[in-house]
Design an enzyme around this catalytic site. Sequence first.
Site, PDB file in Angstrom:
ATOM      1  N   GLU A  42      21.528 -11.771  13.983  1.00 16.12           N
ATOM      2  CA  GLU A  42      20.831 -13.050  13.711  1.00 16.12           C
ATOM      3  C   GLU A  42      21.451 -14.198  14.508  1.00 16.12           C
ATOM      4  O   GLU A  42      21.562 -15.328  14.024  1.00 16.12           O
ATOM      5  CB  GLU A  42      20.729 -13.309  12.207  1.00 16.12           C
ATOM      6  CG  GLU A  42      19.971 -12.157  11.540  1.00 16.12           C
ATOM      7  CD  GLU A  42      19.289 -12.484  10.245  1.00 16.12           C
ATOM      8  OE1 GLU A  42      19.047 -13.670   9.988  1.00 16.12           O
ATOM      9  OE2 GLU A  42      18.984 -11.533   9.504  1.00 16.12           O
TER      10      GLU A  42
HETATM   11  N1  CAA Z   1      12.663 -24.673  15.624  1.00 17.15           N
HETATM   12  C1  CAA Z   1      11.545 -24.991  16.296  1.00 17.15           C
HETATM   13  N2  CAA Z   1      11.411 -24.825  17.628  1.00 17.15           N
HETATM   14  C2  CAA Z   1      12.455 -24.294  18.291  1.00 17.15           C
HETATM   15  C3  CAA Z   1      13.653 -23.937  17.641  1.00 17.15           C
HETATM   16  C4  CAA Z   1      13.733 -24.152  16.241  1.00 17.15           C
HETATM   17  N3  CAA Z   1      14.819 -23.834  15.545  1.00 17.15           N
HETATM   18  N4  CAA Z   1      14.522 -23.454  18.555  1.00 17.15           N
HETATM   19  C5  CAA Z   1      13.884 -23.512  19.744  1.00 17.15           C
HETATM   20  N5  CAA Z   1      12.639 -24.018  19.569  1.00 17.15           N
HETATM   21  C6  CAA Z   1      11.638 -24.292  20.597  1.00 17.15           C
HETATM   22  C7  CAA Z   1      12.198 -25.290  21.605  1.00 17.15           C
HETATM   23  O1  CAA Z   1      11.972 -26.629  21.189  1.00 17.15           O
HETATM   24  C8  CAA Z   1      11.426 -24.964  22.867  1.00 17.15           C
HETATM   25  O2  CAA Z   1      10.151 -25.566  22.798  1.00 17.15           O
HETATM   26  P1  CAA Z   1       9.660 -26.588  23.986  1.00 17.15           P
HETATM   27  O3  CAA Z   1       9.571 -25.745  25.221  1.00 17.15           O
HETATM   28  O4  CAA Z   1       8.344 -27.075  23.482  1.00 17.15           O
HETATM   29  O5  CAA Z   1      10.698 -27.645  24.091  1.00 17.15           O
HETATM   30  C9  CAA Z   1      11.227 -23.458  22.756  1.00 17.15           C
HETATM   31  O6  CAA Z   1      11.371 -23.122  21.370  1.00 17.15           O
HETATM   32  C10 CAA Z   1      12.243 -22.679  23.569  1.00 17.15           C
HETATM   33  O7  CAA Z   1      13.521 -23.056  23.085  1.00 17.15           O
HETATM   34  P2  CAA Z   1      14.794 -23.183  24.009  1.00 17.15           P
HETATM   35  O8  CAA Z   1      14.427 -23.859  25.296  1.00 17.15           O
HETATM   36  O9  CAA Z   1      15.872 -23.803  23.203  1.00 17.15           O
HETATM   37  O10 CAA Z   1      15.076 -21.651  24.339  1.00 17.15           O
HETATM   38  P3  CAA Z   1      16.342 -20.944  24.932  1.00 17.15           P
HETATM   39  O11 CAA Z   1      15.867 -19.888  25.847  1.00 17.15           O
HETATM   40  O12 CAA Z   1      17.316 -21.953  25.450  1.00 17.15           O
HETATM   41  O13 CAA Z   1      16.954 -20.162  23.653  1.00 17.15           O
HETATM   42  C11 CAA Z   1      18.296 -19.887  21.662  1.00 17.15           C
HETATM   43  C12 CAA Z   1      17.362 -20.794  22.500  1.00 17.15           C
HETATM   44  C13 CAA Z   1      18.717 -20.757  20.497  1.00 17.15           C
HETATM   45  C14 CAA Z   1      19.491 -19.447  22.467  1.00 17.15           C
HETATM   46  C15 CAA Z   1      17.470 -18.661  21.164  1.00 17.15           C
HETATM   47  O14 CAA Z   1      17.096 -17.838  22.251  1.00 17.15           O
HETATM   48  C16 CAA Z   1      18.207 -17.849  20.138  1.00 17.15           C
HETATM   49  O15 CAA Z   1      18.299 -18.235  18.973  1.00 17.15           O
HETATM   50  N6  CAA Z   1      18.753 -16.656  20.519  1.00 17.15           N
HETATM   51  C17 CAA Z   1      19.355 -15.738  19.585  1.00 17.15           C
HETATM   52  C18 CAA Z   1      18.333 -14.795  19.016  1.00 17.15           C
HETATM   53  C19 CAA Z   1      18.789 -14.149  17.749  1.00 17.15           C
HETATM   54  O16 CAA Z   1      19.290 -14.788  16.834  1.00 17.15           O
HETATM   55  N7  CAA Z   1      18.553 -12.847  17.668  1.00 17.15           N
HETATM   56  C20 CAA Z   1      18.860 -12.119  16.481  1.00 17.15           C
HETATM   57  C21 CAA Z   1      17.889 -11.007  16.340  1.00 17.15           C
HETATM   58  S1  CAA Z   1      17.193 -10.827  14.750  1.00 17.15           S
HETATM   59  C22 CAA Z   1      18.277  -9.874  13.853  1.00 17.15           C
HETATM   60  O17 CAA Z   1      19.424  -9.766  14.146  1.00 17.15           O
HETATM   61  C23 CAA Z   1      17.632  -9.319  12.653  1.00 17.15           C
HETATM   62  C24 CAA Z   1      18.308  -8.201  11.977  1.00 17.15           C
HETATM   63  O18 CAA Z   1      17.766  -7.108  11.938  1.00 17.15           O
HETATM   64  C25 CAA Z   1      19.525  -8.431  11.172  1.00 17.15           C
END
Ligand code: CAA
Length: 380
Positions: free
Chosen positions: A363
């Site tokens: 996550e």
């Molecule tokens: N709420 C609303 N919108 C959001 C947001 C949020 N929390 N976070 C990002 N966005 C939006 C941004 O505003 C952006 O929109 P615009 O283009 O309109 O501005 C769009 O989404 C893209 O966001 P970023 O430009 O910030 O994207 P990024 O490529 O820089 O990535 C990141 C951001 C936070 C690193 C994201 O990729 C991330 O969270 N990565 C980790 C993924 C993760 O947690 N994976 C876990 C897998 S699930 C799991 O583990 C489940 C299980 O089985 C236990």
Amino acid sequence: MNFSLTEEHLMIRDAARDFAQTELLPGVIERDNTQTFPDSLVRKMGELGFLGVMVDPKYGGSGMDAISYAIIMEELSKIDASASVIVSVNNSLVCYGLEAYANEEQKQKYLTKLASGQSVGAFCLSEPEAGSDATSQRTTAIDKGDHYLINGTKNWITSGGRADVYIVIAQTDKHKGSHGINAFILEKGMPGFDIGPKEDKLGIRGSDTHTLQFNDVKVPKENRIGDDGSGFRFAMKTLSGGRIGIAAQALGIAAGAYELALKYSKERKAFGTEICNHQAIAFKLADMHTEIEAARMLVMRAAWDKDQGNNYDMSSAMAKLYASKVAMEHTVEAVQIHGGNGFVKEYHVERLMRDAKITQIYEGTSEIQKIVISRGIIKE
Ligand code: CAA
């Protein structure tokens, strides 16, 4: 500011603690050894309302708040983090995602069963080439008019083999980047949806983790969640709540190991006295107690933000970052306090130490939490 739990929260804590002691504890070592999914225990947790804690009772949930959810997660995780990750994914990634973003028909069809524990949910975002870099989705969902055609691979999916309902994130329009991503509801058994072999893991070995393969899976259009292109935002919002669950899981793992270490240190004697009387051990206990309490405050703060309707992207990231660090560091200390016994399965702390590691990875890794926090600080 009020640091007290309500009478209701205390009752929920006692119920979860009692369930963990009487139901989860007896077979936990065996399930870890044999990588056995706790089928009958998942059903019982469903009956107790632990699988749809925050879901409105009209959809089969318990209608409780996020603080109650964090309390339940902490108590279950003290004993069995494999069982608690099933609870966390079902609650905060699947049920919350559906309740907040799905339409009424989708809620009636899927949420009610998931929230009451009649079915189990999985959340499918990670891929071989898209773990932390979640916008780089290679799984495609091509619009074919009345349905989407899904192709690709998902990795490390919790409850991957046992789930009935899967939320799958996929790229529909590559040119639109994160705005071309959608979230879909898939069911086990759809033609072309194959479940790969189970992963052999370091920790949370009683949970069921698989790779999933999609080969021309036809998904009806009505199974898309939300508007076209809203899937990445859906995944991010859902994961913010998921991080409260995992932070509470990390807190529980740390607190469980601490409680065992404290008890052991009051019983085990060396150099003529119980080892808790030696400063080397007493200071470890003091650090553990203090930092676990600090982690609990961050977890509760994030849950409170959610309950208040505040934005909890940053507070959930902070809670997960810190609680998972505390879990990793203090489970190692709990093993150390147990000495040779800490290295033996029947004392439980070695399992808690192995289980702790994943809380710094899934996550969103700790490094991803720092991206979320630092972007939040700079934006403020
Ligand atoms: N709420 C609303 N919108 C959001 C947001 C949020 N929390 N976070 C990002 N966005 C939006 C941004 O505003 C952006 O929109 P615009 O283009 O309109 O501005 C769009 O989404 C893209 O966001 P970023 O430009 O910030 O994207 P990024 O490529 O820089 O990535 C990141 C951001 C936070 C690193 C994201 O990729 C991330 O969270 N990565 C980790 C993924 C993760 O947690 N994976 C876990 C897998 S699930 C799991 O583990 C489940 C299980 O089985 C236990």
